[in-house]
Design an enzyme around this catalytic site. Structure first.
Site, short mmCIF file in Angstrom:
data_model
loop_
_atom_site.label_atom_id
_atom_site.label_comp_id
_atom_site.label_asym_id
_atom_site.label_seq_id
_atom_site.Cartn_x
_atom_site.Cartn_y
_atom_site.Cartn_z
N GLU A 138 86.43 18.06 8.16
CA GLU A 138 85.51 17.32 9.04
C GLU A 138 84.38 18.20 9.60
O GLU A 138 83.22 17.79 9.55
CB GLU A 138 86.30 16.64 10.16
CG GLU A 138 87.10 15.45 9.64
CD GLU A 138 88.19 14.96 10.59
OE1 GLU A 138 88.21 15.39 11.75
OE2 GLU A 138 89.02 14.13 10.16
N ASP A 156 84.89 8.86 6.45
CA ASP A 156 85.53 9.53 7.59
C ASP A 156 86.72 8.66 7.98
O ASP A 156 86.55 7.58 8.53
CB ASP A 156 84.52 9.65 8.75
CG ASP A 156 85.18 10.13 10.06
OD1 ASP A 156 86.37 10.51 10.03
OD2 ASP A 156 84.49 10.10 11.10
MG MG Z 1 86.62 11.94 14.17
#
Ligand code: MG
Ligand code: ADP
Length: 619
Positions: free
Chosen positions: A187, A24
């Site tokens: 995401e 991430d």
């Molecule tokens: Mg984030």
């Protein structure tokens, strides 16, 4: 080429034991995760404590780079050489970020407005890709330390609204850090995967992912069916997040301590220090009702309720985005079957409550909200590694893709909602005799006329050998890879000449624009259909006019004067009709011309055949 180990005894391919990590790469914080004992796990620092790596790079006076916590400490003492929020600059030109330049405490170079931004640190210049690569390198090292082996493969997440440029920049950053980026994943898709949502291919559902991070807010509505994660809509605010909470709380703290907030905060270093302190207080307020702290020598007490009042307008703004996202997806809150909370700021209790109220259901929050995206990236990595056999995760194209054809019509080659990766092709030809060049203009959108759609790029297929109109066979191939990057190739099949481009739109499409383009295509459907019908009639008229002229020339001797003048007057009427707006009128003129010339053409054809037959009689 990677080597594939073979199990000699069984004669089977041994599974590669390469670990693919999930990353991430966040605006504020980044993390790296992998599947450990069958479950996704975020790798901690050497002390085994923190999983978060602040997405900050600091340059020391002797030219060294510090990444993460060590760099974060320099935000106060040396802001000019401490680069944060570099994700906001990925794939952007200076023009894209001119408005938000003040946001950055460091220097963004502005000598060439069209090219990609660079960041100046003392006498050196860095691209956002290089700086992101530093963060990725730190994560890679962390994983290598934990696993005791080289890590070369990764899945990296990006916001759902990232365009091709931004995705490609992320991929390039990975490559620069020595990582083979196997997939760029959205995401919200990763967040869903972390909760196991979408892993059952027989089940379909619609979910909302509410992501409130340090500096940005994103809401995504996803439809998941048969392993396909379709982004129905996204909304958000690129300048709304935990940092704003810190700023408001810093003001409250200073006020309570009897200072004029504006005066104190105008000093960059003190302002930064107070904001960091406010952040600590904010986090404490997520678990305690009351927090005591010392502000510039004075003790101050803050109640959670006071903080909640401060941030109320911001919460309201996030909920308005949620409403817009639902509207774009044409859904009601009740249609949302699951709500997933993502981002460190969703730890604020009132946020959880308000999101739950808005959607009318308890959100998924059992996983650590700042870890869920990385955890999901690890799940995706595991699927790619082939460890979860039957799963294939696919994305879809949000808008149709096609090229401009005669008269400015949009000819769709890949319809919207097609699963990617995908390859599609279509054949075209020229409209003028001896045409040497053909322009291939690529558009995205749902409208019938390209002028209403978005142009992604164009190129010229040149060097077509001279041939009569309609004879060249030009194959146009659209190829979208797993990251959603489009390559368009055109090839004249008779001569083999070929030209191709990779589409990297210079400016991205926001979700609002995308939603608007879809809505427009629906509201203008009837009108568009008429426009298309008219244009098609005109195109047909144009072809016939050319053919008619040619016919007259080629059969000058065999046609009578009356026939010739009749054809001429029919051609003139057609020409006139084609200038008008009435498609029926054009069609009638086409019909009249066709009816009159068809028997003449047959006659001419017979003559040619007879001629040919005569030629054959050699005897
Ligand atoms: Mg984030
Ligand atoms: P990003 O996705 O932008 O990289 P994160 O998801 O890591 O960001 O979120 C970072 C934000 O979360 C920061 O503003 C941080 O202060 C906030 N945050 C982290 N923990 C808490 C907490 N316990 N209470 C409130 N806010 C928190």
């Amino acid at each position: 080429m990677p080597l594939i180990p073979i199990n000699m005894r069984e004669g089977t391919l041994a599974r590669s034991d390469d670990v693919i990590v999930g990353i991430d790469l966040g605006t504020t914080n980044s993390l790296v995760a992998y599947i450990k004992d069958g479950k996704p796990y975020c790798i901690r620092d050497a002390a085994g404590k923190h999983a978060l790596v602040p997405s900050i790079v600091h340059f020391t006076p002797d030219g060294q780079m510090l990444v993460g916590d060590a760099a974060r400490e320099k935000l106060v003492s040396d802001p000019a050489n401490t680069i944060y929020s570099v994700k906001r600059l990925m794939g952007k030109s200076y023009r894209d970020v001119a408005d938000i330049q003040d946001f950055f405490g460091y220097q963004i170079l502005d000598d060439n407005t069209e090219s990609l931004v660079k960041i100046r640190v003392r006498d050196r210049f860095f691209t956002p890709i290089e700086l992101s690569a530093e963060i990725l390198r730190a994560l890679k090292q962390r994983a290598e330390r934990e696993l005791g082996r080289a890590i070369t493969k990764a899945v990296i997440t990006v916001p759902a609204y990232f365009n091709d440029n931004q995705r490609q920049a992320t991929r390039d950053a990975g490559r620069l850090a020595g990582l083979d980026v196997l997939r760029i994943v959205n995401e919200p898709t990763a967040a869903a995967l972390a909760y196991g949502i979408g892993l059952d291919p027989t089940h379909s559902e619609t979910i909302a992912v509410y992501d409130l991070g340090g500096g940005t807010f994103d809401i995504s509505i996803l439809k998941i069916h048969q392993g396909i994660f379709e982004v129905l809509s996204t909304h958000g605010d690129t300048f709304l997040g935990g940092d704003d909470f810190d700023r408001l709380l810093a003001q409250l703290l200073l006020q309570k301590a009897g200072f004029t907030a504006d005066v104190v905060l105008s000093d960059k270093a003190i302002g930064q220090a107070i904001r960091l302190q406010a952040e600590r207080v904010k986090k404490a307020l997520s678990s305690s009702e009351v927090v005591d702290t010392e502000v510039l020598g004075k003790t101050v007490r803050v109640q959670r309720e006071e903080f909640e009042q401060q941030i109320e307008p911001l919460i309201q703004r996030t909920l308005e985005c949620c409403a817009s996202a639902l509207r774009d997806a044409r859904l009601q809150p009740a249609d949302i079957e699951k709500v997933v909370l993502v981002g460190g700021s969703t730890r604020v209790p009132i946020i959880k409550r308000r999101v739950a109220e808005f959607f009318g259901r308890t959100p998924f929050d059992s996983l650590d909200p700042d870890e869920v995206v990385a955890l999901g990236a690890a799940v995706q990595a595991d699927i790619l590694a082939g460890n979860q056999r039957d799963l294939l995760l696919l994305d879809v194209t949000p808008l149709s893709l096609g090229i401009e054809t005669l008269g400015g019509l949009m000819d769709v080659i890949i319809p919207r909602n097609s699963k990617i990766p995908i390859r599609a092709s279509r054949q075209y030809t020229t409209s003028v005799d001896g045409q040497k060049n053909l322009k291939i203009a690529v558009y995205q959108g749902e409208r019938d006329l390209v002028q209403h759609n978005r142009k992604l790029g164009e190129f010229i297929l040149s060097g077509i050998p001279p041939m009569p109109a309609g004879l060249p066979k030009i194959e146009v191939v659209f190829l979208i890879n797993a990251d959603g990057i489009l390559t368009v190739r055109a090839r004249e099949l008779r001569s083999g000449i070929e030209q191709q481009i990779e589409i990297r739109p210079a400016y991205g499409l926001t979700e609002e624009e995308m939603a608007r383009m879809l809505m427009d295509s629906i509201t203008h459907a009837a009108e568009d259909m008429q426009v298309r019908a008219l244009q098609e009639a005109r195109n047909e008229a144009q072809t016939l006019l050319l053919a008619g002229e040619k016919f007259l020339q080629q059969n000058d001797l065999s046609l009578s004067e009356i026939e010739k003048s009749t054809i001429r007057s029919l051609l003139t009427s057609l020409q006139e009709a084609a200038k008008g707006e009435d498609k029926d009128c054009i069609q009638t003129a086409i019909q009249a011309l066709n009816d009159y010339t068809t028997p003449l053409a047959h006659r001419a054809m017979d003559a040619v055949i007879q001629e040919a037959m005569r030629g054959k009689k050699i005897s």
